[in-house]
Scaffold this active site. Structure first.
Site, PDB file in Angstrom:
ATOM      1  N   ASN A  31       0.187   5.728   0.033  1.00  0.00           N
ATOM      2  CA  ASN A  31      -0.734   6.849  -0.073  1.00  0.00           C
ATOM      3  C   ASN A  31       0.020   8.157  -0.355  1.00  0.00           C
ATOM      4  O   ASN A  31       0.752   8.230  -1.343  1.00  0.00           O
ATOM      5  CB  ASN A  31      -1.809   6.935   1.028  1.00  0.00           C
ATOM      6  CG  ASN A  31      -1.294   6.884   2.456  1.00  0.00           C
ATOM      7  OD1 ASN A  31      -0.754   5.863   2.892  1.00  0.00           O
ATOM      8  ND2 ASN A  31      -1.475   7.967   3.199  1.00  0.00           N
ATOM      9  N   ASP A  32      -0.087   9.161   0.478  1.00  0.00           N
ATOM     10  CA  ASP A  32       0.369  10.510   0.123  1.00  0.00           C
ATOM     11  C   ASP A  32       1.810  10.583  -0.385  1.00  0.00           C
ATOM     12  O   ASP A  32       2.698   9.953   0.180  1.00  0.00           O
ATOM     13  CB  ASP A  32       0.325  11.434   1.353  1.00  0.00           C
ATOM     14  CG  ASP A  32      -0.995  11.422   2.093  1.00  0.00           C
ATOM     15  OD1 ASP A  32      -1.101  12.160   3.085  1.00  0.00           O
ATOM     16  OD2 ASP A  32      -1.904  10.670   1.698  1.00  0.00           O
ATOM     17  N   GLN A  49       4.048   7.742   1.587  1.00  0.00           N
ATOM     18  CA  GLN A  49       3.466   6.948   2.672  1.00  0.00           C
ATOM     19  C   GLN A  49       3.372   5.495   2.205  1.00  0.00           C
ATOM     20  O   GLN A  49       2.821   5.223   1.128  1.00  0.00           O
ATOM     21  CB  GLN A  49       2.056   7.473   3.007  1.00  0.00           C
ATOM     22  CG  GLN A  49       2.032   8.915   3.464  1.00  0.00           C
ATOM     23  CD  GLN A  49       2.459   9.064   4.911  1.00  0.00           C
ATOM     24  OE1 GLN A  49       1.699   8.804   5.830  1.00  0.00           O
ATOM     25  NE2 GLN A  49       3.701   9.486   5.124  1.00  0.00           N
ATOM     26  N   TRP A  82      -3.886   0.411   4.086  1.00  0.00           N
ATOM     27  CA  TRP A  82      -3.233   1.372   4.994  1.00  0.00           C
ATOM     28  C   TRP A  82      -2.995   0.748   6.363  1.00  0.00           C
ATOM     29  O   TRP A  82      -3.794  -0.065   6.835  1.00  0.00           O
ATOM     30  CB  TRP A  82      -4.133   2.611   5.112  1.00  0.00           C
ATOM     31  CG  TRP A  82      -3.563   3.685   5.990  1.00  0.00           C
ATOM     32  CD1 TRP A  82      -2.678   4.663   5.634  1.00  0.00           C
ATOM     33  CD2 TRP A  82      -3.843   3.892   7.378  1.00  0.00           C
ATOM     34  NE1 TRP A  82      -2.398   5.464   6.708  1.00  0.00           N
ATOM     35  CE2 TRP A  82      -3.094   5.014   7.795  1.00  0.00           C
ATOM     36  CE3 TRP A  82      -4.652   3.247   8.311  1.00  0.00           C
ATOM     37  CZ2 TRP A  82      -3.128   5.504   9.100  1.00  0.00           C
ATOM     38  CZ3 TRP A  82      -4.689   3.725   9.619  1.00  0.00           C
ATOM     39  CH2 TRP A  82      -3.928   4.839   9.996  1.00  0.00           C
ATOM     40  N   TRP A 103       0.813  -1.215   0.000  1.00  0.00           N
ATOM     41  CA  TRP A 103       0.000   0.000   0.000  1.00  0.00           C
ATOM     42  C   TRP A 103       0.844   1.261   0.000  1.00  0.00           C
ATOM     43  O   TRP A 103       1.842   1.358   0.715  1.00  0.00           O
ATOM     44  CB  TRP A 103      -0.893  -0.006   1.255  1.00  0.00           C
ATOM     45  CG  TRP A 103      -1.524   1.311   1.552  1.00  0.00           C
ATOM     46  CD1 TRP A 103      -0.965   2.355   2.255  1.00  0.00           C
ATOM     47  CD2 TRP A 103      -2.810   1.770   1.146  1.00  0.00           C
ATOM     48  NE1 TRP A 103      -1.819   3.412   2.315  1.00  0.00           N
ATOM     49  CE2 TRP A 103      -2.972   3.093   1.652  1.00  0.00           C
ATOM     50  CE3 TRP A 103      -3.856   1.195   0.424  1.00  0.00           C
ATOM     51  CZ2 TRP A 103      -4.147   3.834   1.436  1.00  0.00           C
ATOM     52  CZ3 TRP A 103      -5.019   1.923   0.221  1.00  0.00           C
ATOM     53  CH2 TRP A 103      -5.145   3.231   0.726  1.00  0.00           C
ATOM     54  N   GLU A 135      -6.534  18.637   5.346  1.00  0.00           N
ATOM     55  CA  GLU A 135      -5.317  17.815   5.336  1.00  0.00           C
ATOM     56  C   GLU A 135      -4.396  18.331   4.232  1.00  0.00           C
ATOM     57  O   GLU A 135      -4.840  19.002   3.305  1.00  0.00           O
ATOM     58  CB  GLU A 135      -5.673  16.351   5.037  1.00  0.00           C
ATOM     59  CG  GLU A 135      -6.635  15.716   6.041  1.00  0.00           C
ATOM     60  CD  GLU A 135      -6.708  14.199   5.902  1.00  0.00           C
ATOM     61  OE1 GLU A 135      -6.235  13.499   6.803  1.00  0.00           O
ATOM     62  OE2 GLU A 135      -7.233  13.725   4.868  1.00  0.00           O
ATOM     63  N   ARG A 180      -1.796  17.973  11.454  1.00  0.00           N
ATOM     64  CA  ARG A 180      -0.902  17.161  10.655  1.00  0.00           C
ATOM     65  C   ARG A 180      -0.589  17.779   9.293  1.00  0.00           C
ATOM     66  O   ARG A 180      -1.259  18.710   8.863  1.00  0.00           O
ATOM     67  CB  ARG A 180      -1.481  15.746  10.461  1.00  0.00           C
ATOM     68  CG  ARG A 180      -2.907  15.672   9.943  1.00  0.00           C
ATOM     69  CD  ARG A 180      -3.385  14.209   9.955  1.00  0.00           C
ATOM     70  NE  ARG A 180      -4.726  14.055   9.410  1.00  0.00           N
ATOM     71  CZ  ARG A 180      -5.847  14.128  10.112  1.00  0.00           C
ATOM     72  NH1 ARG A 180      -5.803  14.366  11.412  1.00  0.00           N
ATOM     73  NH2 ARG A 180      -7.025  13.974   9.524  1.00  0.00           N
ATOM     74  N   ASP A 181       0.441  17.226   8.680  1.00  0.00           N
ATOM     75  CA  ASP A 181       0.861  17.558   7.310  1.00  0.00           C
ATOM     76  C   ASP A 181       1.506  18.942   7.175  1.00  0.00           C
ATOM     77  O   ASP A 181       0.981  19.821   6.457  1.00  0.00           O
ATOM     78  CB  ASP A 181      -0.334  17.459   6.342  1.00  0.00           C
ATOM     79  CG  ASP A 181      -1.121  16.161   6.495  1.00  0.00           C
ATOM     80  OD1 ASP A 181      -2.317  16.157   6.176  1.00  0.00           O
ATOM     81  OD2 ASP A 181      -0.523  15.157   6.929  1.00  0.00           O
ATOM     82  N   THR A 235       2.702  12.325   6.741  1.00  0.00           N
ATOM     83  CA  THR A 235       3.040  13.234   5.645  1.00  0.00           C
ATOM     84  C   THR A 235       3.866  14.436   6.076  1.00  0.00           C
ATOM     85  O   THR A 235       3.699  14.971   7.163  1.00  0.00           O
ATOM     86  CB  THR A 235       1.737  13.660   4.953  1.00  0.00           C
ATOM     87  OG1 THR A 235       1.247  12.520   4.257  1.00  0.00           O
ATOM     88  CG2 THR A 235       1.926  14.801   3.981  1.00  0.00           C
TER      89      THR A 235
END
Lengths: 169, 598
Positions: B79-80, B96, B104, B77, B259, B203-204, B140
């Protein structure tokens, strides 16, 4: 709206909910499309009395979904396919619920405990989808039966879980 | 070599149209009504088809789904996209990544490098969850290149007790061009949630930009207060100690958690990008947020007042979260960086799978990154950005096929004969003759997502291309324009990608994506589409609107997959010109082979 309040009062009388905690459960369950199912599911979980926040209510629902998925898997194990199509459908259903157990539920639990409810939503949406796919597959070979009932339960519970999770986004 | 249609005789095109019309009548365009799972399950509905229930996935079909020139790790998996940067001859991408499964989970930073944003090499993990402040996930973050050559990486750590904090890391060795090893700062976490902000609503962190005085840096971190999305800004001189600035850079009620905030300048008068710290009269600032609520990336153009640290949208009706999206398909958690080598602003975006998790588990992988896109302001409209695949993707172009001035009568469909249609770069342009509809009619209220797709015919559309089509059109993915006429006689253009019949499989999503698109006087209608197995990225009007789709055919893959032109309008004639190239694979692989010691 009187009925849910009565239900909650009865539950409180049975010490199933704690004072203060029933507002949380009320708030959680009104954000779902199946209030009665939500309330009864929460009430059935001994952890619910100690639930202090929406994430924990969400986790209770996810745990209930997990229990239903386990029930689906044991139901599938006991079914005796009477044709190759039936066998193929059962295998697909088993794959679907094993995915729920191994991927969707752990994803939802992890996401809820780490404060990124989006991934819990993905997990529960997929759970409802897997149950629906299984039901389509099995529906072609068996009109009724325990598995079809369990499929429906999983879908409904996952939908309720999604409602709670979405209120966390 | 493809058959050039060129300037065929009218009689031939009539025959084609007649045959096509007959074909159209035989095609079950409405085969299988989509069944909605209901709004209760959230904003983005997955529509599941009642298709051929007995069709199992073949290994061939599933293996085919892996892309050839989009970035993805070999398994599991993703992601970002994280911390993209250009440094010392290499483009870096972090991302990610779940080391354990195709879903995830506990997240590690994957790492890859490239000379040209297209040919990627996998490197060992960038950062792993090995401290109490990030043991539940190295989430992230963004890179900032300092003027003195140092690199600063800020990222969100998911702590052992389930909180979200910001952490600082930097390369162990700046003279290593591969930037293999990263050191986490002993002062971590450098930021914890401030008062009034939930400890899981923080976050981020973004790339930093210089303050007006030039002596400090600012970063933006997204959050929410009840249902209002907010952008918090911190100021720092050393990336270790921070001061939270008063108020928010911006906020928009009702948009929920913001986000992956991105905040960067664009030049009004130039096709080049700018360093993140640039500002002044010739600049606008883009503020972008990924909305947790609906899983889409929204951006808005506005003005940044450095002194007050406030950003104001040019058009409050198109504010962040309620206006424009980067992409009207499947696209999230995007992030830009400034490429100082070619003076471009480059955009990365995460593209999820839209099939059931069960299939991802069988495949053993989930998610790809979009092809990196350049981002500039649209100088014609000044009201939106233009995104375009980086020019380096054109280095993959091989054999080309051209079809000039093809006339498509109403209700016609035309296969474009090439032998394999899984890896294509397509450029198509369309001109319409309104036909009898010119004076009379009106139809407005068209919306791609509720239209029913390319089978819903209007006087002036739909028309466009069909990708990943099976020979009997039992599976097909139209990418098209629909023109609606408003009561005042003005035309309203829509750009859509129709997945409703893209696959016979039960376990894939089949929405119709799209949006309206501004078309200026004299502009032809153009589509550029990158087809790469299970991903199709389509750009209308030079990148004014973009739609990324995931397509999982059960039959329309490898040799049998076709590409076609179509005109499903009932009145308009359409003239189409198409140029397309077969695309080579980018050959993404490990940098270090197994028998090479690190």
């Amino acid at each position: 709206m009187k009925f849910p309040l009565i239900l909650l009062t009865i539950l409180q009388l049975h010490s199933i909910t704690q004072p203060g905690n029933e507002n949380l459960i009320e708030k959680a369950c009104t954000s779902t499309p199946n209030y009665a199912l939500c309330i009864s599911t929460v009430a059935a979980d001994p952890q619910s009395a100690a639930a202090a926040n929406m994430e924990e209510i969400g986790l209770i629902l996810v745990e209930a979904v997990k229990g239903k998925a386990e029930e689906a898997l044991s139901t599938i194990k006991e079914m005796k396919p009477t044709s190759p199509e039936y066998r193929a459908a059962l295998e697909d259903c088993r794959d679907a619920y094993e995915t729920v157990m191994m991927a969707d539920v752990p994803e939802a639990v992890t996401a809820l405990t780490r404060g990124v409810p989006k991934f819990a939503e993905f997990g529960m949406k997929d759970t409802a989808w897997e149950a629906e796919i299984c039901d389509r597959r099995i529906g072609m070979v068996a009109e009724k039966g325990t598995l079809r009932d369990v499929n429906k339960c999983v879908q409904e519970l996952a939908t309720v879980a999604c409602g709670i999770i979405r209120s966390l986004l | 070599m493809g058959v050039g249609f060129g300037s065929r005789k009218r009689s031939a095109s009539i025959v084609v149209s007649l045959v096509s019309f007959l074909l159209i009548s035989l095609i079950p365009f409405t085969a299988g009504r989509p069944i909605s799972r209901g709004a209760a399950l959230g904003v983005s509905e997955k529509v599941v088809r009642l298709g051929d229930l007995n069709f199992p996935w073949t290994n061939a079909a599933l293996l085919w789904e892996r892309t050839s020139f989009h970035f993805q790790p070999s398994k599991n998996w993703m992601n970002d996209p994280n911390g993209p940067l250009y440094y010392n001859g290499w483009y870096h991408l972090f991302y990610q990544y779940n080391t354990e499964a195709a879903v995830w989970g506990t997240i590690t930073w994957g790492h890859a490098i490239s000379r040209d944003l297209i040919h990627w090499f996998h490197l060992p993990y960038g950062m792993v969850p090995d401290h109490s402040y990030d043991v539940n996930g190295v989430w992230t973050g963004s890179a900032t290149l300092l003027p003195d050559g140092r690199i600063v990486m800020l990222y969100t750590g998911s702590t052992n007790d389930g909180r979200q904090v910001q952490c600082l890391a930097f390369p162990a060795n700046l003279s290593d061009p591969l930037l293999l090893r990263w050191v986490k700062h002993p002062a971590n976490p450098v930021l914890t949630p401030p008062p009034g902000i939930g400890y899981t609503d923080f976050r981020d962190p973004s790339t930093a930009w210089l303050t007006p005085g030039g002596d400090k840096w600012r970063i933006v971190i997204g959050s929410k207060v009840k249902k209002t999305g907010v952008a918090l800004v911190y100021e720092t001189a050393d990336f270790v100690d921070y001061k939270l600035l008063d108020g928010y850079l911006h906020e928009v009620p009702g948009t929920g958690m913001w986000e992956c905030i991105d905040f960067y300048p664009v030049r009004l008068d130039s096709g080049y990008g700018s360093d993140t710290s640039a500002n002044g009269p010739g600049f606008k600032h883009v503020l972008k947020a990924s909305l947790d609520d609906d899983k889409h990336d929204y951006y808005a153009l506005g003005t940044y007042d450095e002194e007050s640290n406030r950003w104001t949208p040019d058009d409050p009706a198109l504010d962040v979260g309620i206006g424009l999206r980067y992409d009207y398909g499947e696209y999230y958690a995007s992030k830009t960086f400034y490429d100082q080598k070619k003076k471009r602003r480059i955009l990365w975006g995460w593209i999820r799978e839209t099939d059931a998790e069960r299939v991802d588990v069988i495949k053993g992988w989930a998610s790809v990154q979009s092809i990196p896109r350049t981002v500039v302001i649209d100088r014609k409209t000044r009201a939106n950005l233009l995104q375009w695949p980086v020019e380096e993707v054109e280095s993959l172009r091989g054999e080309s096929f051209e079809f000039k001035d093809v006339m498509l009568e109403p209700g016609s469909i035309l296969p474009l004969h090439i032998d394999s249609a899984s890896q294509l770069d397509i450029e198509a342009s369309f001109e319409i003759e309104e036909g009898d509809a010119a004076a009379i009619f009106v139809d407005s209220g068209y919306n791609c997502t509720t239209s029913g797709g390319a089978a819903s015919r209007g006087l002036l559309g739909p028309f466009g291309i069909v990708v990943l089509a099976y020979k009997e059109l039992s599976e097909l993915t139209p990418i098209y324009f629909y023109i609606a006429k408003k009561p005042n006689g003005n035309l309203e253009y829509h750009f859509c990608a129709d997945e409703s019949r893209s696959s016979k499989a039960l376990d894939v999503s089949s929405p119709v994506y799209g949006s309206s698109v501004p078309v200026q006087k004299g502009e032809k209608l153009t589509i550029r589409s990158l087809v790469d197995h299970s991903i199709v990225e389509s750009f209308a009007q030079g990148g004014r609107r973009v739609i990324t789709s995931r397509v999982y055919p059960t039959q329309a893959f490898d040799e049998p997959s076709k590409i076609l032109l179509f005109n499903n309008a009932t009145s308009a004639k359409v003239k189409a010109t198409v140029k397309m190239w077969k695309m080579k694979s980018a050959g993404i692989r490990d940098f270090f082979s197994l028998n090479q010691a690190l």
